[in-house]
Motif scaffolding. Structure first.
Motif, PDB file in Angstrom:
ATOM      1  N   VAL A 195      44.125  37.545  54.468  1.00 57.28           N
ATOM      2  CA  VAL A 195      43.154  38.558  54.075  1.00 57.28           C
ATOM      3  C   VAL A 195      43.679  39.293  52.849  1.00 57.28           C
ATOM      4  CG1 VAL A 195      41.861  40.587  54.813  1.00 57.28           C
ATOM      5  CG2 VAL A 195      42.456  38.806  56.461  1.00 57.28           C
ATOM      6  N   GLY A 196      42.811  39.525  51.846  1.00 57.75           N
ATOM      7  CA  GLY A 196      43.203  40.205  50.628  1.00 57.75           C
ATOM      8  C   GLY A 196      43.416  41.692  50.841  1.00 57.75           C
ATOM      9  N   ALA A 197      43.943  42.371  49.773  1.00 55.20           N
ATOM     10  CA  ALA A 197      44.248  43.806  49.866  1.00 55.20           C
ATOM     11  C   ALA A 197      42.999  44.638  50.045  1.00 55.20           C
ATOM     12  CB  ALA A 197      45.016  44.249  48.619  1.00 55.20           C
ATOM     13  N   LEU A 198      41.849  44.174  49.508  1.00 54.52           N
ATOM     14  CA  LEU A 198      40.600  44.940  49.591  1.00 54.52           C
ATOM     15  C   LEU A 198      39.584  44.239  50.480  1.00 54.52           C
ATOM     16  CD1 LEU A 198      40.230  45.948  45.831  1.00 54.52           C
ATOM     17  CD2 LEU A 198      41.168  47.319  47.698  1.00 54.52           C
ATOM     18  N   SER A 199      40.049  43.446  51.474  1.00 57.00           N
ATOM     19  CA  SER A 199      39.121  42.687  52.310  1.00 57.00           C
ATOM     20  C   SER A 199      38.244  43.591  53.158  1.00 57.00           C
ATOM     21  CB  SER A 199      39.908  41.725  53.208  1.00 57.00           C
ATOM     22  OG  SER A 199      40.838  42.463  54.017  1.00 57.00           O
ATOM     23  N   LYS A 256      45.948  42.247  40.811  1.00 62.41           N
ATOM     24  CA  LYS A 256      44.551  42.446  41.186  1.00 62.41           C
ATOM     25  C   LYS A 256      43.681  41.609  40.267  1.00 62.41           C
ATOM     26  CE  LYS A 256      44.001  46.789  38.555  1.00 62.41           C
ATOM     27  NZ  LYS A 256      45.395  47.007  38.188  1.00 62.41           N
ATOM     28  N   SER A 257      42.627  41.083  40.839  1.00 65.48           N
ATOM     29  CA  SER A 257      41.694  40.261  40.089  1.00 65.48           C
ATOM     30  C   SER A 257      40.715  41.138  39.327  1.00 65.48           C
ATOM     31  CB  SER A 257      40.947  39.325  41.036  1.00 65.48           C
ATOM     32  OG  SER A 257      40.157  40.085  41.953  1.00 65.48           O
ATOM     33  N   THR A 258      39.898  40.489  38.497  1.00 68.80           N
ATOM     34  CA  THR A 258      38.890  41.239  37.738  1.00 68.80           C
ATOM     35  C   THR A 258      37.876  41.872  38.680  1.00 68.80           C
ATOM     36  OG1 THR A 258      39.176  39.710  35.884  1.00 68.80           O
ATOM     37  CG2 THR A 258      37.189  41.078  35.898  1.00 68.80           C
ATOM     38  N   ASP A 259      37.481  41.138  39.704  1.00 70.37           N
ATOM     39  CA  ASP A 259      36.527  41.699  40.668  1.00 70.37           C
ATOM     40  C   ASP A 259      37.119  42.899  41.389  1.00 70.37           C
ATOM     41  OD1 ASP A 259      34.765  39.737  39.928  1.00 70.37           O
ATOM     42  OD2 ASP A 259      35.321  38.384  41.579  1.00 70.37           O
ATOM     43  N   ASP A 260      38.408  42.813  41.751  1.00 69.67           N
ATOM     44  CA  ASP A 260      39.056  43.958  42.405  1.00 69.67           C
ATOM     45  C   ASP A 260      39.109  45.166  41.478  1.00 69.67           C
ATOM     46  OD1 ASP A 260      39.393  42.446  44.642  1.00 69.67           O
ATOM     47  OD2 ASP A 260      41.505  41.959  44.236  1.00 69.67           O
ATOM     48  N   SER A 261      39.373  44.956  40.213  1.00 66.40           N
ATOM     49  CA  SER A 261      39.451  46.065  39.258  1.00 66.40           C
ATOM     50  C   SER A 261      38.119  46.778  39.121  1.00 66.40           C
ATOM     51  CB  SER A 261      39.917  45.550  37.893  1.00 66.40           C
ATOM     52  OG  SER A 261      41.217  45.000  37.972  1.00 66.40           O
ATOM     53  N   LYS A 278      46.347  55.310  25.989  1.00 68.26           N
ATOM     54  CA  LYS A 278      46.152  53.928  26.417  1.00 68.26           C
ATOM     55  C   LYS A 278      45.480  53.917  27.783  1.00 68.26           C
ATOM     56  CE  LYS A 278      48.474  49.493  26.964  1.00 68.26           C
ATOM     57  NZ  LYS A 278      49.755  48.752  26.846  1.00 68.26           N
ATOM     58  N   SER A 279      44.264  53.355  27.813  1.00 67.19           N
ATOM     59  CA  SER A 279      43.508  53.261  29.058  1.00 67.19           C
ATOM     60  C   SER A 279      43.779  51.916  29.700  1.00 67.19           C
ATOM     61  CB  SER A 279      42.016  53.435  28.777  1.00 67.19           C
ATOM     62  OG  SER A 279      41.271  53.206  29.951  1.00 67.19           O
ATOM     63  N   LEU A 280      44.133  51.923  30.965  1.00 65.52           N
ATOM     64  CA  LEU A 280      44.403  50.704  31.720  1.00 65.52           C
ATOM     65  C   LEU A 280      43.235  50.323  32.614  1.00 65.52           C
ATOM     66  CD1 LEU A 280      48.091  51.475  32.729  1.00 65.52           C
ATOM     67  CD2 LEU A 280      47.267  50.186  30.763  1.00 65.52           C
ATOM     68  N   LEU A 281      42.077  50.971  32.394  1.00 67.52           N
ATOM     69  CA  LEU A 281      40.887  50.653  33.181  1.00 67.52           C
ATOM     70  C   LEU A 281      40.224  49.390  32.630  1.00 67.52           C
ATOM     71  CD1 LEU A 281      39.456  54.252  33.596  1.00 67.52           C
ATOM     72  CD2 LEU A 281      40.974  53.000  35.122  1.00 67.52           C
ATOM     73  N   PRO A 282      39.467  48.674  33.461  1.00 72.02           N
ATOM     74  CA  PRO A 282      38.892  47.391  33.004  1.00 72.02           C
ATOM     75  C   PRO A 282      37.712  47.532  32.054  1.00 72.02           C
ATOM     76  CG  PRO A 282      38.224  47.839  35.255  1.00 72.02           C
ATOM     77  CD  PRO A 282      39.218  48.893  34.904  1.00 72.02           C
ATOM     78  N   LYS A 283      37.116  48.716  31.950  1.00 74.42           N
ATOM     79  CA  LYS A 283      35.988  48.876  31.043  1.00 74.42           C
ATOM     80  C   LYS A 283      35.959  50.308  30.524  1.00 74.42           C
ATOM     81  CE  LYS A 283      32.620  50.080  34.661  1.00 74.42           C
ATOM     82  NZ  LYS A 283      31.295  49.740  35.244  1.00 74.42           N
ATOM     83  N   LYS A 284      35.003  50.564  29.646  1.00 75.44           N
ATOM     84  CA  LYS A 284      34.902  51.873  28.994  1.00 75.44           C
ATOM     85  C   LYS A 284      34.474  52.943  29.996  1.00 75.44           C
ATOM     86  CE  LYS A 284      31.193  53.109  26.982  1.00 75.44           C
ATOM     87  NZ  LYS A 284      29.994  53.199  26.109  1.00 75.44           N
ATOM     88  N   ILE A 285      35.080  54.126  29.848  1.00 75.49           N
ATOM     89  CA  ILE A 285      34.652  55.303  30.604  1.00 75.49           C
ATOM     90  C   ILE A 285      34.377  56.436  29.624  1.00 75.49           C
ATOM     91  CG2 ILE A 285      35.968  54.653  32.663  1.00 75.49           C
ATOM     92  CD1 ILE A 285      38.016  56.808  31.860  1.00 75.49           C
TER      93      ILE A 285
END
Length: 798
Positions: free
Chosen positions: A87-91, A237-242, A307-314
Motif C-alpha cells: 500500500v502506498g503512502a497516500l493509499s 512522491k509521484s506527480t499524482d501524489d504531489s 525557490k518554490s518546490l510546489l508542482p504548479k503555480k500558486i
C-alpha cells in the motif's frame, strides 16, 4: 507432507507458549507491581541482563506468531499491508476510518509496552488468540508492545521506530486513527533529525492522512502538509501524489476559518535575500555578512530569490522581509530572538510586496523597494509569505544550517537635515533694559518632534526664560512642528554694563524625515534622528541716549521750565514712541503742553542732540523748605527702531539739586511776567554749512510804538551768527504788542537743533539790562553734506 506441517505448527506453538511463560516469570520477578521489597532486592543490572535475553527470545516469538497466523490465514488486510508494503503512502488519503477492530478500549496503550497484568494458562491463551482474526491482531499487538518495552529499556531508537511504524500502520488499517496519529507524530520528530528521507516522507504522509481522516485541520496539519514538499522528498512522491497534496494544502489555506497560522518553512522553501549596491557603498564584507550603507529616506533596492518546490503555480497575498536590528542577531549561533514571532516588533512594514503574487515552480526573483526611516544597523534575516489563512516564514532559526551565501545588512545613517536655527540678533542692548530675543526654528523638509535649546551668555549678560530668575544661561524645550513650518522660542536678556557680549545657542533637534518618504502604512520609526545645531551671535550694550545738560528755569511762582539736552548714542536709528516722567511734589507735568510732536515723528541718528523742555506746574499749597530732599526722578523714554524692536532708556534727573538751585533763590516780583518767544526756521532740513534764517516771534505785550532794545548772543555754541546782533526795534501798530526778529546764521554741527543764539529784550533807554527771553525752539535737522563726483564722456555713433 501434512505430518511435517503439523509438526512445524506444534513446534511454533511450543516456542510461543514457552517464551510467554518466561516473559511472565520475568515480569513477576523483575517488574513486580507494588512489591517494594522485591524491587529493592533485584538490582537494575540483573534486570537489564535478563531483558537483553528476553528481547531476542520475544523477537523469535513474534516471528513464530506471524508465521503461525499466516499459515492459519488469520492475517487481516492491515497486517498484510505492513508485511508486504503493498500500500502506498497516500493509499488511505480519501478513505473513511473503520476496520476490523475499531474498539480502542480492548487493550492498553501499546506505546507503553507490557501485556495484560493477568493472563490464563499459555496454552489456553494461544488457543483463544488463534480463534479469530480479531483476537489474533489484538494479541499480536500485545506481542509488539512487549518487544517494544524491552527495546525501550536499552534506548534502541531504530528498533523502537520500526515497531512504532508497524503499529501505526496497523492502527490506520483497523480504524484506530488517534493512536496511529500519536505514533506517527512521534516518528516525524525522530526522522526529522535523521537522514532517512524516504521513511521520513512515508511517516509524514501517514500523519497527514490520519489528521485528514480525523478532520483535524489545524496548525499541525498545515505544518505536515508543507513539510511534504521539502526538497529532500522530491524523489519519493509521484506527480499524482504531489498534485493531491497541493490540493489539500490549497484547501486548507483558503477554507479554514481559524486565525492565520504562523509556520517556519525550513527546509521546505528556499529563499535568498540580497541588497543591490547603494550610493553610499559597502561598509564591510565578511563570510557571514555583507553590510551596506545608506541614509534615512534613501531608496534601497532589495531582491528575493524564492525557490518554490510546489508542482504548479500558486498565488500568494503578500511577501514580506524582516529587517531585524543587528543587536538582536547572533550570526555565530545562527539565530535571533523574536525573529519568527507573529507579534515581532522589529519588523519594518515598508519592506513588503503586496499581492497577488504568482510563484512558479523553481526560482522566483521578486524585487522590493525599501525606504528605511529609522537609523541603526539592520540585517535582513527572514522572509514571510502570506498565503490565504497561512503565513510561512523562512530565515534564521536554531534548526537551520548556516546559509550558503552571506546575509545582507544595512547601516542606516541619519538623513541630511534640512531644518535651520536662526537667532533674531539684537543690534545693541541698552544696559539695564530687558530685551526679548527670538530664536526661530525652520523645519524645512523635516518633521521636528522635540529637543532642547540651550542658550548661554558671556560674563555680564543675564538671561531669563518665561519670566524666571536671571542666570547666565537658560534651557528652552523645542516645540514640535511639521514639514515646512517654523516655531519661535523667546527669552529675555539684560546687560549689566556697556560692553560687547556674545550669545551661544546650542540645540539638539530630534527630527524625522518628511512625510514624502514615510512608510506606506503610516508606521512611525522606533526612534527619531538627532542633530546638533550651534549658533553664535554678538551684540553690543550701550546707552541709546545720554543726558548732557539739565536746567530748571523759573517762569513764575506757579510754573517752571525743565530743560534737557540729550545726546543720541544708539548705533541704529531710533524713534521716540512715548515718554513717562513723574516728578516729585510740588511739581507736576502737564502732558497736553509737552507732546514733542516734531521729535516723535522722525528717527534719531547717531551723535545727534535733542532738546526737551517740560512745562511743569508748581503746587503752592505744598510748603517745601530748603532742607527738603527731593527723591531721584527717572525719565522713561520708549524707543523703537525701523524693524519695530522696542527699547527703553531710563535717564536719571537730579531734581533735588535743580530745585534747591533755582526754586529757592530770590525770585521775581509778584507782577513778574516772563517773556517768551517762538523760534522758527526758514527751512526744516539743511545741509551742514548752509545758511538759515532764524525767526524770533516775541509776544511781549508792549504798547504799539514802544521802542525795545534787543541783543543776540553772537558767540552761541554750534552757530556762526551773520548780521546785526544788537539794536532797537519798535513795536508795530496793530501787532498785539509783539515783535518779530530775524537772524541769519550758519549751523556748524549735524543733528536735530535744540539750541539757538540767546535773545535778550528790554525797554530802550532803561538802565536795567535786557531780560532773557524763554525760547520755544522749532524743528530743524542738519545733515552731513554729501559730495557726488561724476565723469562725463561723449557717446559716439549718435
Amino acid at each position: 507432507g501434512d505430518s511435517d506441517a503439523g509438526e512445524v505448527k506444534d513446534i511454533r506453538r511450543w516456542i510461543i507458549t514457552a517464551s510467554w511463560d518466561l516473559q511472565f516469570i520475568f515480569e513477576e520477578f523483575f517488574l513486580p507491581p507494588g512489591n517494594t521489597v522485591l524491587q529493592a532486592f533485584v538490582s537494575r543490572q540483573d534486570c537489564l541482563l535478563a531483558s537483553r535475553h528476553m528481547t531476542k527470545l520475544m523477537e523469535t516469538t513474534r516471528h513464530q506468531f506471524l508465521q503461525l497466523g499466516k499459515e492459519m490465514d488469520l492475517w487481516c488486510d492491515a497486517l498484510k499491508a505492513t508485511r508486504g508494503r503493498s500500500v502506498g503512502a497516500l493509499s488511505a488519503w480519501n478513505g473513511a476510518p473503520g476496520g476490523e477492530d475499531a474498539d480502542e478500549t480492548d487493550r492498553g496503550d501499546v506505546r507503553d509496552g507490557g501485556a495484560d497484568a493477568v493472563r490464563p494458562a499459555c496454552e489456553t491463551w494461544l488457543q483463544g488468540a488463534l480463534a479469530s482474526p480479531a483476537n489474533y491482531m489484538r494479541e499480536y499487538c500485545s506481542c509488539l508492545a512487549t518487544v517494544l518495552a524491552h527495546h525501550q529499556r536499552f534506548g534502541r531508537r531504530r528498533q523502537i521506530s520500526l515497531i512504532l511504524l508497524e503499529l501505526g500502520e496497523i492502527g490506520i488499517g483497523t480504524g484506530k486513527i488517534q493512536m496511529a496519529s500519536d505514533i506517527f507524530l512521534s516518528l516525524v520528530r525522530y526522522y526529522g533529525k535523521d537522514m532517512w528521507h524516504g521513511l521520513h516522507f512515508y511517516v509524514l504522509a501517514k500523519l497527514a492522512t490520519c489528521l485528514r481522516l480525523m478532520g483535524t485541520k489545524n496548525y499541525l496539519y498545515f505544518e505536515t502538509m508543507v513539510q511534504l514538499f521539502g526538497r529532500n522528498f522530491s524523489d519519493f512522491k509521484s506527480t499524482d501524489d504531489s498534485h493531491l497534496l497541493l490540493e489539500g494544502l490549497e484547501s486548507y489555506v483558503t477554507d479554514i476559518q481559524e486565525d492565520a497560522t504562523y509556520l517556519t518553512m525550513y527546509p521546505y522553501v528556499e529563499a535568498t535575500v540580497q541588497i543591490k549596491p547603494t550610493a553610499q557603498g559597502i561598509l564591510y564584507s565578511s563570510r557571514k555578512l555583507i553590510m551596506h550603507k545608506s541614509r534615512v529616506a534613501d531608496e534601497v533596492n532589495v531582491s528575493i530569490i524564492l525557490k518554490s518546490l510546489l508542482p504548479k503555480k500558486i498565488t500568494v497575498d503578500r511577501i514580506h522581509i524582516s529587517a531585524v536590528p543587528a543587536e538582536k542577531v547572533d550570526l555565530h549561533v545562527n539565530q535571533h530572538r523574536d525573529a519568527l514571532s507573529k507579534e515581532s516588533k522589529y519588523r519594518v512594514p515598508s519592506i513588503s510586496a503586496q499581492g497577488p503574487i504568482d510563484l512558479h515552480p523553481g526560482d522566483n526573483v521578486i524585487p522590493f523597494e525599501w525606504t528605511p526611516m529609522s537609523t541603526g544597523k539592520f540585517i535582513l534575516t527572514s522572509v514571510q509569505v502570506d498565503w490565504g489563512k497561512g503565513t510561512l516564514v523562512t530565515g534564521m532559526s536554531p534548526e537551520e544550517p548556516p546559509p550558503a551565501t552571506p546575509f545582507h545588512g544595512l547601516e542606516v545613517a541619519p538623513s541630511v537635515p534640512t531644518h535651520q536655527l536662526e537667532v533674531n540678533q539684537l543690534p545693541f542692548i541698552i544696559p539695564g533694559d530687558a530685551q526679548e530675543v527670538k530664536v526661530i526654528i525652520r523645519s524645512g523638509e523635516d518633521v521636528v518632534v522635540g529637543g532642547s535649546l540651550e542658550i548661554h551668555g558671556s560674563a555680564g549678560l543675564c538671561l531669563s526664560a518665561d519670566g524666571g530668575d536671571w542666570k547666565r544661561g537658560c534651557v528652552l524645550p523645542i516645540v514640535p512642528c511639521g514639514a515646512g513650518e517654523s516655531r519661535e522660542l523667546g527669552f529675555t536678556v539684560r546687560a549689566d554694563g556697556s560692553s560687547v557680549y556674545e550669545l551661544h545657542a546650542r540645540s539638539e533637534v530630534l527630527y524625522r524625515h518628511g512625510p514624502a518618504g514615510g512608510p506606506d502604512d503610516g508606521c512611525e520609526p522606533e526612534r527619531p534622528m538627532s542633530n546638533l545645531v550651534e549658533v553664535f551671535a554678538t551684540t553690543r550694550a550701550c546707552p541709546a541716549l545720554v543726558l548732557r545738560r539739565c536746567e530748571m528755569l523759573v517762569l513764575s511762582r506757579k510754573r517752571v521750565f525743565l530743560c534737557l539736552n540729550i545726546g543720541v548714542k544708539s548705533p541704529v536709528a531710533l524713534r521716540i514712541k512715548h515718554w513717562s516722567l513723574n516728578l516729585p511734589e510740588p511739581f507736576s507735568v502737564n502732558p497736553e503742553e509737552n507732546n514733542f510732536s516734531g521729535i516723535l515723528e522722525g528717527f534719531l541718528e547717531t551723535d545727534e542732540e535733542i532738546h526737551l523742555s517740560f512745562i511743569c506746574d508748581v503746587d503752592e499749597s505744598i510748603n517745601i523748605s530748603k532742607n527738603h530732599n527731593f527723591p531721584e526722578t527717572v525719565l522713561e523714554i520708549f524707543l523703537c527702531d525701523e524693524k519695530g524692536r522696542e527699547y527703553r532708556q531710563d535717564l536719571a534727573l537730579d531734581v533735588d539739586s535743580l530745585a534747591k538751585k533755582d526754586l529757592f533763590r530770590p525770585g521775581p516780583p509778584q507782577n513778574f511776567q516772563a517773556i517768551t518767544a517762538d523760534v522758527a526756521f526758514s527751512e526744516h532740513e539743511i545741509t551742514l554749512g548752509s545758511p538759515v534764517r532764524i525767526c524770533y516771534t516775541v509776544e511781549q505785550g508792549a504798547r504799539p510804538g514802544t521802542l525795545l532794545r534787543y541783543e543776540f548772543a553772537y558767540a552761541a555754541q554750534d552757530w556762526i551768527v551773520d548780521g546785526t546782533t544788537a539794536g532797537t526795534v519798535r513795536v508795530p501798530e496793530g501787532g498785539g504788542g509783539g515783535v518779530r526778529l530775524v537772524l541769519p546764521a550758519l549751523r556748524t554741527r549735524v543733528g536735530v537743533v535744540d539750541t539757538v543764539p540767546a535773545l535778550s529784550l528790554g525797554p530802550a533807554g532803561d538802565d536795567a539790562p535786557p531780560r532773557r527771553v524763554l525760547l520755544d525752539v522749532g524743528r530743524l535737522r542738519v545733515v552731513q553734506h554729501t559730495e557726488i563726483s561724476a565723469l562725463a564722456l561723449p557717446i559716439f555713433g549718435f
